[in-house]
Motif scaffolding. Structure first.
Motif, PDB file in Angstrom:
ATOM      1  N   ARG A  34       0.747  -1.047  -0.108  1.00 34.77           N
ATOM      2  CA  ARG A  34      -0.045   0.124   0.067  1.00 34.77           C
ATOM      3  C   ARG A  34       0.591   1.386   0.053  1.00 34.77           C
ATOM      4  O   ARG A  34       0.307   2.522  -0.481  1.00 34.77           O
ATOM      5  N   ALA A  35       2.165   1.194   0.365  1.00 32.69           N
ATOM      6  CA  ALA A  35       3.186   2.185   0.491  1.00 32.69           C
ATOM      7  C   ALA A  35       3.314   2.481  -1.141  1.00 32.69           C
ATOM      8  O   ALA A  35       3.280   1.698  -1.992  1.00 32.69           O
ATOM      9  N   PRO A  36       3.966   3.780  -1.388  1.00 35.23           N
ATOM     10  CA  PRO A  36       4.270   4.088  -2.839  1.00 35.23           C
ATOM     11  C   PRO A  36       5.471   3.344  -3.088  1.00 35.23           C
ATOM     12  O   PRO A  36       6.452   3.053  -2.186  1.00 35.23           O
ATOM     13  N   PRO A  37       5.776   3.138  -4.396  1.00 36.85           N
ATOM     14  CA  PRO A  37       7.023   2.614  -4.816  1.00 36.85           C
ATOM     15  C   PRO A  37       8.402   3.200  -4.337  1.00 36.85           C
ATOM     16  O   PRO A  37       8.393   4.415  -4.354  1.00 36.85           O
ATOM     17  N   ASP A  38       9.466   2.453  -3.766  1.00 40.54           N
ATOM     18  CA  ASP A  38      10.641   3.305  -3.268  1.00 40.54           C
ATOM     19  C   ASP A  38      11.549   3.396  -4.564  1.00 40.54           C
ATOM     20  O   ASP A  38      12.567   3.937  -4.191  1.00 40.54           O
ATOM     21  N   ARG A  39      11.279   2.818  -5.583  1.00 39.89           N
ATOM     22  CA  ARG A  39      12.222   3.184  -6.835  1.00 39.89           C
ATOM     23  C   ARG A  39      11.335   2.876  -8.055  1.00 39.89           C
ATOM     24  O   ARG A  39      10.392   2.717  -8.214  1.00 39.89           O
ATOM     25  N   SER A  40      12.003   3.727  -9.108  1.00 46.02           N
ATOM     26  CA  SER A  40      11.417   3.380 -10.419  1.00 46.02           C
ATOM     27  C   SER A  40      11.426   2.277 -10.963  1.00 46.02           C
ATOM     28  O   SER A  40      12.393   1.415 -10.770  1.00 46.02           O
ATOM     29  N   ASP A  41      10.353   1.998 -11.793  1.00 46.80           N
ATOM     30  CA  ASP A  41      10.132   0.399 -12.450  1.00 46.80           C
ATOM     31  C   ASP A  41      10.669   0.660 -13.827  1.00 46.80           C
ATOM     32  O   ASP A  41      10.381   0.975 -14.670  1.00 46.80           O
ATOM     33  N   GLU A  42      12.072   0.235 -13.885  1.00 47.49           N
ATOM     34  CA  GLU A  42      12.857   0.071 -15.107  1.00 47.49           C
ATOM     35  C   GLU A  42      12.985  -1.322 -15.846  1.00 47.49           C
ATOM     36  O   GLU A  42      13.841  -1.119 -16.807  1.00 47.49           O
ATOM     37  N   TYR A  43      12.187  -2.258 -15.412  1.00 48.65           N
ATOM     38  CA  TYR A  43      12.589  -3.378 -15.838  1.00 48.65           C
ATOM     39  C   TYR A  43      12.126  -3.709 -17.313  1.00 48.65           C
ATOM     40  O   TYR A  43      12.554  -4.398 -18.115  1.00 48.65           O
ATOM     41  N   GLY A  44      11.421  -2.546 -17.545  1.00 52.50           N
ATOM     42  CA  GLY A  44      10.906  -2.790 -19.187  1.00 52.50           C
ATOM     43  C   GLY A  44      11.697  -1.995 -20.061  1.00 52.50           C
ATOM     44  O   GLY A  44      11.412  -1.748 -21.161  1.00 52.50           O
ATOM     45  N   ASN A  45      12.794  -1.277 -19.555  1.00 53.59           N
ATOM     46  CA  ASN A  45      13.458  -0.361 -20.446  1.00 53.59           C
ATOM     47  C   ASN A  45      14.767  -1.052 -20.839  1.00 53.59           C
ATOM     48  O   ASN A  45      15.332  -0.284 -21.726  1.00 53.59           O
ATOM     49  N   TYR A  46      15.009  -1.998 -20.528  1.00 59.02           N
ATOM     50  CA  TYR A  46      16.348  -2.683 -21.204  1.00 59.02           C
ATOM     51  C   TYR A  46      15.905  -3.228 -22.548  1.00 59.02           C
ATOM     52  O   TYR A  46      14.846  -3.769 -22.814  1.00 59.02           O
ATOM     53  N   PRO A  47      16.840  -2.928 -23.394  1.00 60.42           N
ATOM     54  CA  PRO A  47      16.600  -3.355 -24.848  1.00 60.42           C
ATOM     55  C   PRO A  47      16.362  -4.847 -25.077  1.00 60.42           C
ATOM     56  O   PRO A  47      17.272  -5.446 -24.347  1.00 60.42           O
ATOM     57  N   SER A  48      15.658  -5.551 -25.759  1.00 64.45           N
ATOM     58  CA  SER A  48      15.670  -7.211 -26.039  1.00 64.45           C
ATOM     59  C   SER A  48      16.684  -7.135 -27.153  1.00 64.45           C
ATOM     60  O   SER A  48      16.680  -6.461 -27.955  1.00 64.45           O
ATOM     61  N   SER A  49      17.463  -8.177 -27.290  1.00 61.65           N
ATOM     62  CA  SER A  49      18.570  -8.572 -28.011  1.00 61.65           C
ATOM     63  C   SER A  49      17.677  -8.863 -29.584  1.00 61.65           C
ATOM     64  O   SER A  49      18.224  -8.845 -30.242  1.00 61.65           O
ATOM     65  N   ASP A  50      16.364  -9.385 -29.421  1.00 62.11           N
ATOM     66  CA  ASP A  50      15.858  -9.872 -30.623  1.00 62.11           C
ATOM     67  C   ASP A  50      14.642  -9.095 -30.989  1.00 62.11           C
ATOM     68  O   ASP A  50      13.626  -9.543 -31.581  1.00 62.11           O
ATOM     69  N   GLU A  51      14.383  -8.006 -30.335  1.00 60.28           N
ATOM     70  CA  GLU A  51      13.107  -7.046 -30.552  1.00 60.28           C
ATOM     71  C   GLU A  51      12.742  -6.953 -31.834  1.00 60.28           C
ATOM     72  O   GLU A  51      11.650  -7.075 -32.519  1.00 60.28           O
ATOM     73  N   GLU A  52      13.683  -6.854 -32.632  1.00 58.97           N
ATOM     74  CA  GLU A  52      13.677  -6.333 -34.233  1.00 58.97           C
ATOM     75  C   GLU A  52      12.921  -7.449 -34.878  1.00 58.97           C
ATOM     76  O   GLU A  52      12.473  -7.628 -36.009  1.00 58.97           O
ATOM     77  N   THR A  53      13.188  -8.898 -34.184  1.00 61.27           N
ATOM     78  CA  THR A  53      12.705 -10.002 -35.028  1.00 61.27           C
ATOM     79  C   THR A  53      11.210 -10.606 -34.469  1.00 61.27           C
ATOM     80  O   THR A  53      10.714 -11.575 -34.774  1.00 61.27           O
ATOM     81  N   ALA A  54      10.775  -9.671 -33.477  1.00 60.98           N
ATOM     82  CA  ALA A  54       9.500 -10.262 -32.816  1.00 60.98           C
ATOM     83  C   ALA A  54       8.419  -9.805 -33.945  1.00 60.98           C
ATOM     84  O   ALA A  54       8.434  -9.031 -34.726  1.00 60.98           O
ATOM     85  N   VAL A  55       7.569 -10.712 -34.063  1.00 62.45           N
ATOM     86  CA  VAL A  55       6.365 -10.834 -34.891  1.00 62.45           C
ATOM     87  C   VAL A  55       5.091 -10.538 -34.014  1.00 62.45           C
ATOM     88  O   VAL A  55       5.009 -10.598 -32.964  1.00 62.45           O
ATOM     89  N   ASP A  56       4.059  -9.772 -34.934  1.00 68.08           N
ATOM     90  CA  ASP A  56       2.696  -9.348 -34.353  1.00 68.08           C
ATOM     91  C   ASP A  56       1.953 -10.626 -33.918  1.00 68.08           C
ATOM     92  O   ASP A  56       1.819 -11.882 -34.544  1.00 68.08           O
ATOM     93  N   SER A  57       1.082 -10.344 -32.934  1.00 75.15           N
ATOM     94  CA  SER A  57       0.294 -11.513 -32.392  1.00 75.15           C
ATOM     95  C   SER A  57      -0.871 -11.842 -33.406  1.00 75.15           C
ATOM     96  O   SER A  57      -1.427 -12.987 -33.111  1.00 75.15           O
TER      97      SER A  57
END
Length: 484
Positions: free
Chosen positions: A440-463
Motif C-alpha cells: 500500500r506504500a508508494p514504490p521506493d524506486r522507479s520501475d525500469e525493468y521494461g527499459n532494457y532493450p531486447s536482443s531480438d526485438e527487431e525479430t518479434a512478430v505481431d500477435s
C-alpha cells in the motif's frame, strides 16, 4: 518419457508502463521485479548443457512460483475472478495495452536457418498469464524427467527398490501438478472471447497437454509395480553384478488391472493426438503423441499376455505379445511373404543392425542426458516384449505346444481403460496479507525493468500471426549469439 519440452523465453517488461494500482501502488513494481527474475532464470537455463540443468530447473520453478502470486494479483485487480479470494480488494487500472514478447516452442512455422525463432508480441495480460502457467507446467514435466533419469542409466550401479519407488512417485506428482495447471487453463479459456495469439496456448493445445500429462502419469503408475523394464535394463547394465549369484525376482503382477490402466493412458494419448493433429503444431510433438499411444497399447497387450501365461495359456500369451509388437509397428521374423530364403536372411540382418544402432543411440542419449525417451518408450517396450517372446516361444515349442491364436480377434476383445488418477483443481496462488499490506506504500524506486532493450526485438512478430516456430526436444546451445 515424459516429453522433453523446450521452454519458451520472454522479453523484459515494466508493469508500471501499462498498469497502475490505486489500492496497492507498489504492486506493479514488485510484479516487474519478480518477472525479471523469471526472465533471467529462463535465459540462463536455456544456455546450460543438459547435465547442468538439474539444479537450474529447481531454481526456475521456484522463481515461477514466486512470480505467479503477483501476476494473479494484477489479474484479479483488472478482472475479478470467482477463484481469486484475496484478503484485500485490489484495484488495477489499464493505462495502455502491454507490449509483452514470448517465444513459443510448440507452434509450427518454417524456421529461419541459423537463427532462433522470433518472439511473439502479445498485448494482453491474460495471455501473458497463460504463457507463464504453461511454462511452469512444462518445467514440471522436465522435473519429472530428472526424477526418472537415474532409472534408465546403464553406466552406473542400478538404483535400489526404495529409490526407484521414490523417483516414480516424485515424477508422478510433478506430472499431476502440470495436468492441474492445464485443466485450470482449459476451463479459463472457455470464457475468453478473443482468439489466442499462438497455437501454444490455444484451447485445443491446452486440452491436449492435459491429456498428455494424464497419460504419462498413468503409465508411471504401472511402471511403479512393473518388474520387467528393470529386468531388461539389468541385462544391459555392466555395473550390475547381482545376476552372478541371484536370478531376477519376477513377482506376480496385477496384469489385467495394469492392462486396463495402459489402455486408459492410450485413450488419453489418442485424445491429445486428435486435438492437435490438424493444427500447426511441432511435428515432433505430434509424433510423440502417436508413439505414446502405440506404446501404451503395446504395454496393455503385454500385460494381457502375462495374465494369460499366468493362467496356463502360454499360446494365447504369445499371441498377445505379437499383438503388442504389431502395435509398435514391429514386423515379426518370418513374416516376409513369398521372399526367398536369401532375401529373408538379408532383410533380417539389416533389421538387426538397424535395431542395434537405434538402441545404442538411445543409450547414448540417456547417458548424456539429451532428449532421451523422445520415442515415448517404444524402444524400451519392444525390448521387454521381445525378451518375453523369446522365453515363451522356446517353452511353447518344447513343452507346452499350445496353438497361438491370430492377433486380430485378440485386439478386438480389448476392454475399455480404467482411470487411476484424479486431477486436483489448481488453486491460484495468493499474496500473503502482510505482503499486500506492505504494497500500500508508494514504490521506493522507479520501475525500469521494461527499459532494457531486447536482443531480438527487431525479430518479434505481431500477435496476429497465429503460431510460431517450433522448438526441438532437449535442445541446448552454447557459444551462440544471444537470441534469447
Amino acid at each position: 518419457m515424459p516429453y522433453p519440452f523446450t521452454l519458451p523465453t520472454t522479453s523484459s517488461f515494466s508493469f508500471s508502463s501499462s498498469f497502475t494500482c490505486e489500492s496497492h501502488p507498489s504492486l506493479p513494481l514488485n510484479a516487474s521485479t519478480h518477472r525479471g527474475v523469471v526472465r533471467d532464470t529462463l535465459k540462463k537455463f536455456k544456455r546450460l548443457p543438459p547435465h547442468s540443468q538439474s539444479p537450474a530447473l529447481s531454481s526456475l520453478i521456484s522463481s515461477l512460483h514466486s512470480y505467479l502470486p503477483y501476476l494473479f494479483a494484477l489479474d484479479a485487480g483488472l478482472t475479478p475472478h470467482p477463484s481469486h479470494h484475496h484478503p484485500e480488494e485490489i484495484t488495477v487500472t489499464l493505462l495502455t495495452a502491454p507490449q509483452i514478447q514470448w517465444r513459443p516452442t510448440l507452434s509450427s512455422l518454417p524456421p529461419i536457418p541459423g537463427r532462433e525463432p522470433p518472439r511473439l508480441k502479445i498485448t494482453s495480460l491474460e495471455y501473458d498469464l497463460f504463457f507463464t502457467l504453461t511454462t511452469l507446467a512444462a518445467a514440471l514435466t522436465l522435473q519429472s524427467r530428472l526424477h526418472l533419469h537415474p532409472l534408465y542409466l546403464t553406466t552406473t550401479a542400478p538404483v535400489g527398490t526404495t529409490q526407484r519407488q521414490t523417483a516414480i512417485s516424485s515424477a508422478t506428482k510433478s506430472l499431476l501438478d502440470a495436468a492441474s495447471i492445464y485443466d485450470y487453463l482449459s476451463t479459463r479459456s472457455e470464457s475468453l472471447s478473443s482468439p489466442p495469439p499462438s497455437n501454444d496456448i490455444s484451447p485445443p493445445t491446452i486440452r491436449a497437454l492435459r491429456s498428455l500429462a494424464l497419460a504419462e502419469a498413468t503409465l508411471l503408475a504401472v511402471l511403479k509395480d512393473d518388474p520387467y523394464p528393470a529386468i531388461v535394463l539389468q541385462q544391459r547394465n555392466e555395473n550390475d553384478t547381482e545376476w552372478m549369484y541371484k536370478s531376477p525376482d519376477i513377482p506376480k503382477v496385477r496384469a489385467h488391472l495394469f492392462a486396463r490402466l495402459c489402455l486408459a493412458a492410450a485413450e488419453h494419448a489418442s485424445q491429445a493426438y486428435a486435438l492437435v493433429n490438424s493444427h500447426k503444431i511441432n511435428a515432433d510433438f505430434i509424433k510423440y503423441l502417436d508413439d505414446l499411444r502405440r506404446t501404451a497399447r503395446a504395454k496393455a497387450c503385454r500385460f494381457f499376455g502375462i495374465d494369460a501365461e499366468l493362467g496356463g495359456e502360454q499360446g494365447k500369451g504369445i499371441g498377445w505379445l505379437w499383438a503388442g509388437l504389431k502395435e509398435l509397428g514391429v514386423e515379426r521374423e518370418g513374416k516376409h511373404g513369398s521372399s526367398s530364403s536369401g532375401e529373408k536372411a538379408k532383410s533380417s540382418l539389416m533389421k538387426g543392425l538397424k535395431k542395434e544402432w537405434t538402441e545404442r543411440r538411445e543409450d547414448k542419449k540417456i547417458e548424456k542426458g539429451l532428449d532421451w525417451g523422445a520415442d515415448a518408450g517404444r524402444l524400451e517396450e519392444r525390448r521387454v516384449i521381445e525378451m518375453l517372446e523369446g522365453k515363451w516361444v522356446r517353452q511353447n515349442d518344447t513343452i507346452m505346444t499350445q496353438p497361438i491364436p491370430p492377433i486380430g480377434p485378440l485386439l478386438a476383445q480389448m476392454p475399455t481403460g480404467r482411470e487411476i488418477h484424479t486431477v486436483k483443481p489448481f488453486q491460484p496462488p495468493l499474496l500473503e496479507p502482510n505482503v499486500l499490506e506492505a504494497m500500500r506504500a508508494p514504490p521506493d524506486r522507479s520501475d525500469e525493468y521494461g527499459n532494457y532493450p531486447s536482443s531480438d526485438e527487431e525479430t518479434a512478430v505481431d500477435s496476429s500471426m497465429a503460431g510460431a516456430f517450433p522448438g526441438t526436444p532437449g535442445e541446448y546451445r552454447t557459444g551462440t549469439p544471444n537470441y534469447y
